[in-house]
Write a protein that holds these residues in place. Structure first.
Motif, PDB file in Angstrom:
ATOM      1  N   TRP A 104       0.816  -1.030  -0.035  1.00 23.45           N
ATOM      2  CA  TRP A 104      -0.087  -0.169  -0.132  1.00 23.45           C
ATOM      3  C   TRP A 104       0.798   1.163  -0.041  1.00 23.45           C
ATOM      4  N   ARG A 105       1.956   1.134   1.008  1.00 22.32           N
ATOM      5  CA  ARG A 105       2.765   2.461   0.933  1.00 22.32           C
ATOM      6  C   ARG A 105       3.233   2.683  -0.223  1.00 22.32           C
ATOM      7  N   HIS A 106       4.055   1.677  -0.998  1.00 23.95           N
ATOM      8  CA  HIS A 106       4.659   1.788  -2.423  1.00 23.95           C
ATOM      9  C   HIS A 106       3.500   2.326  -3.343  1.00 23.95           C
ATOM     10  N   CYS A 107       2.309   1.715  -3.450  1.00 24.25           N
ATOM     11  CA  CYS A 107       1.510   2.477  -4.337  1.00 24.25           C
ATOM     12  C   CYS A 107       1.114   3.933  -4.178  1.00 24.25           C
ATOM     13  N   ILE A 108       1.035   4.309  -2.705  1.00 25.06           N
ATOM     14  CA  ILE A 108       0.908   5.850  -2.413  1.00 25.06           C
ATOM     15  C   ILE A 108       2.097   6.516  -2.661  1.00 25.06           C
ATOM     16  N   GLN A 109       3.028   6.275  -2.193  1.00 25.74           N
ATOM     17  CA  GLN A 109       4.254   6.950  -2.361  1.00 25.74           C
ATOM     18  C   GLN A 109       5.180   6.674  -3.503  1.00 25.74           C
ATOM     19  N   ASP A 110       5.188   5.676  -4.142  1.00 26.48           N
ATOM     20  CA  ASP A 110       6.288   5.352  -5.106  1.00 26.48           C
ATOM     21  C   ASP A 110       5.428   5.384  -6.463  1.00 26.48           C
ATOM     22  N   ILE A 111       4.353   4.940  -6.545  1.00 26.61           N
ATOM     23  CA  ILE A 111       3.651   4.784  -7.834  1.00 26.61           C
ATOM     24  C   ILE A 111       2.743   6.062  -8.211  1.00 26.61           C
ATOM     25  N   CYS A 112       2.158   6.493  -7.217  1.00 27.91           N
ATOM     26  CA  CYS A 112       1.048   7.601  -7.084  1.00 27.91           C
ATOM     27  C   CYS A 112       1.818   8.860  -6.767  1.00 27.91           C
ATOM     28  N   ARG A 113       3.189   8.911  -6.272  1.00 29.37           N
ATOM     29  CA  ARG A 113       3.741  10.165  -5.796  1.00 29.37           C
ATOM     30  C   ARG A 113       3.155  10.994  -5.045  1.00 29.37           C
ATOM     31  N   ILE A 114       2.767  10.452  -4.105  1.00 23.68           N
ATOM     32  CA  ILE A 114       1.689  11.134  -2.943  1.00 23.68           C
ATOM     33  C   ILE A 114       2.684  10.854  -1.673  1.00 23.68           C
ATOM     34  N   PRO A 115       3.184  12.332  -1.185  1.00 24.90           N
ATOM     35  CA  PRO A 115       3.968  12.089   0.114  1.00 24.90           C
ATOM     36  C   PRO A 115       3.024  11.655   1.457  1.00 24.90           C
ATOM     37  N   LEU A 116       3.118  10.932   1.958  1.00 22.50           N
ATOM     38  CA  LEU A 116       2.365  10.384   3.175  1.00 22.50           C
ATOM     39  C   LEU A 116       2.891  11.412   4.317  1.00 22.50           C
ATOM     40  N   THR A 117       2.112  12.581   4.458  1.00 22.02           N
ATOM     41  CA  THR A 117       2.517  13.420   5.453  1.00 22.02           C
ATOM     42  C   THR A 117       1.298  13.238   6.594  1.00 22.02           C
ATOM     43  N   LEU A 118       1.524  13.724   7.778  1.00 25.04           N
ATOM     44  CA  LEU A 118       0.574  13.544   8.747  1.00 25.04           C
ATOM     45  C   LEU A 118      -0.648  14.355   8.432  1.00 25.04           C
ATOM     46  N   ALA A 119      -0.434  15.331   7.992  1.00 29.15           N
ATOM     47  CA  ALA A 119      -1.746  16.163   7.590  1.00 29.15           C
ATOM     48  C   ALA A 119      -2.724  15.378   6.429  1.00 29.15           C
ATOM     49  N   PHE A 120      -2.033  14.701   5.510  1.00 30.92           N
ATOM     50  CA  PHE A 120      -2.725  13.945   4.400  1.00 30.92           C
ATOM     51  C   PHE A 120      -3.246  12.569   4.994  1.00 30.92           C
ATOM     52  N   VAL A 121      -2.383  12.080   5.914  1.00 24.80           N
ATOM     53  CA  VAL A 121      -3.082  10.690   6.482  1.00 24.80           C
ATOM     54  C   VAL A 121      -4.238  11.225   7.605  1.00 24.80           C
ATOM     55  N   GLU A 122      -4.135  12.410   8.339  1.00 22.99           N
ATOM     56  CA  GLU A 122      -5.230  12.706   9.053  1.00 22.99           C
ATOM     57  C   GLU A 122      -6.560  12.805   8.132  1.00 22.99           C
ATOM     58  N   GLU A 123      -6.207  13.633   7.073  1.00 27.31           N
ATOM     59  CA  GLU A 123      -7.350  14.157   6.093  1.00 27.31           C
ATOM     60  C   GLU A 123      -8.006  12.963   5.515  1.00 27.31           C
ATOM     61  N   ARG A 124      -7.104  11.789   5.225  1.00 29.71           N
ATOM     62  CA  ARG A 124      -7.798  10.434   4.471  1.00 29.71           C
ATOM     63  C   ARG A 124      -8.413   9.809   5.497  1.00 29.71           C
ATOM     64  N   LEU A 125      -8.042   9.668   6.952  1.00 34.96           N
ATOM     65  CA  LEU A 125      -8.802   8.947   7.935  1.00 34.96           C
ATOM     66  C   LEU A 125     -10.041   9.407   8.129  1.00 34.96           C
ATOM     67  N   GLN A 126     -10.175  10.717   8.156  1.00 34.52           N
ATOM     68  CA  GLN A 126     -11.561  11.529   8.550  1.00 34.52           C
ATOM     69  C   GLN A 126     -12.341  11.133   7.356  1.00 34.52           C
ATOM     70  N   ALA A 127     -12.005  11.136   6.114  1.00 33.14           N
ATOM     71  CA  ALA A 127     -12.646  10.849   5.037  1.00 33.14           C
ATOM     72  C   ALA A 127     -13.150   9.533   4.812  1.00 33.14           C
ATOM     73  N   LEU A 128     -12.208   8.543   5.201  1.00 38.39           N
ATOM     74  CA  LEU A 128     -12.779   7.118   4.927  1.00 38.39           C
ATOM     75  C   LEU A 128     -13.450   6.880   6.216  1.00 38.39           C
ATOM     76  N   GLY A 129     -13.488   7.370   7.206  1.00 44.01           N
ATOM     77  CA  GLY A 129     -14.523   7.142   8.371  1.00 44.01           C
ATOM     78  C   GLY A 129     -15.914   7.550   8.394  1.00 44.01           C
ATOM     79  N   ASP A 130     -16.095   8.362   7.160  1.00 43.05           N
ATOM     80  CA  ASP A 130     -17.435   8.820   6.942  1.00 43.05           C
ATOM     81  C   ASP A 130     -18.109   8.208   5.763  1.00 43.05           C
ATOM     82  N   ARG A 131     -18.679   7.094   6.096  1.00 40.15           N
ATOM     83  CA  ARG A 131     -19.177   6.150   5.085  1.00 40.15           C
ATOM     84  C   ARG A 131     -20.116   6.876   4.099  1.00 40.15           C
TER      85      ARG A 131
END
Length: 73
Positions: free
Chosen positions: A9-36
């Motif tokens: 998963w980390r390889h897909c996010i960071q290496d393939i999609c080139r999205i940096p895994l920052t704390l802000a990004f992680v928190e944003e995604r957790l909040q969004a994914l928590g809202d079904r």
């Protein structure tokens, strides 16, 4: 490719999609994914199902723990 492990998963996010895994990004995604009810999360559920959503949430949470501990995600 649908990842089956945190490392895949980390390889897909960071290496393939080139999205940096920052704390802000992680928190944003957790909040969004928590809202079904959110459109993107509802779409994710329809395409990949609740088990994979739970895995992805777990992987984002792991990335958050690593970042908070001062480690790389």
């Amino acid at each position: 490719m649908i990842p089956n492990t945190y490392e895949e998963w980390r390889h897909c996010i960071q290496d393939i999609c080139r999205i940096p895994l920052t704390l802000a990004f992680v928190e944003e995604r957790l909040q969004a994914l928590g809202d079904r009810q959110q459109h993107g999360t509802a779409q994710f559920l329809r395409h990949y199902g609740p088990a994979h959503l739970n895995r992805v949430q777990t992987w984002f949470a792991e990335a958050g723990r690593r970042l908070q501990a001062g480690q790389s995600a």
